[in-house]
Design a protein around this motif. Sequence first.
Motif: not given
Lengths: 113, 110
Positions: B12, B14-15, B82-83, B86, B107-110
């Motif tokens: 996991t 962050t973008e 990038q989102l 994911s 999993l990419v979070d904003p």
Amino acid sequence: EAGVTQSPRYAVLQEGQAVSFWCDPISGHDTLYWYQQPRDQGPQLLVYFRDEAVIDNSQLPSDRFSAVRPKGTNSTLKIQSAKQGDTATYLCASSLGTGDEQYFGPGTRLTVL
Amino acid sequence: GDSVTQTEGLVTLTEGLPVMLNCTYQTIYSNPFLFWYVQHLNESPRLLLKSFTDNKRTEHQGFHATLHKSSSSFHLQKSSAQLSDSALYYCAYMGYKLTFGTGTSLLVDP
């Protein structure tokens, strides 16, 4: 160019029932693969063909599973008496030749109750 | 026998941060053919990268990987997540058949 097509997309069975899955590979691809992908796992090879010949079916549970590719084009995977443990997505893939890039179909999601 | 190991089950981040997914393999063959497949939710696996050349970087869609035979590795990297990245990522090895690793969920979070 059409991709690999599979049908049905979904199947729900009771234990003991039979089911067949159908796959149409990309035109000109001589190698066709059937994979089983249980939920949250990677695809696992069941059987593969070069033209109409079975090259490897060592992972196919032969007592209940069978696969054919009679004319070296379309293929059918059959489960004779389904068990709950067969619940998975069944993926068909094809490639130009063995070792070449494999193109996957959309899969058939099987649920055995 | 042949095997592929992906140590992370879930990554996991962050973008905008860099991505690195690990892949190592074991084989008796001296000329392995390694692949990365990506599988988005409710879709089938799609080839992302492939390589059989030692120490040569291969790139596609912003991702890159280098096959290192000395360490039996083929790690997947991207400089900025990038989102839309994911997805499930599978490392796979081609010996006499294509063997998939257990997969890493990114999993990419904003």
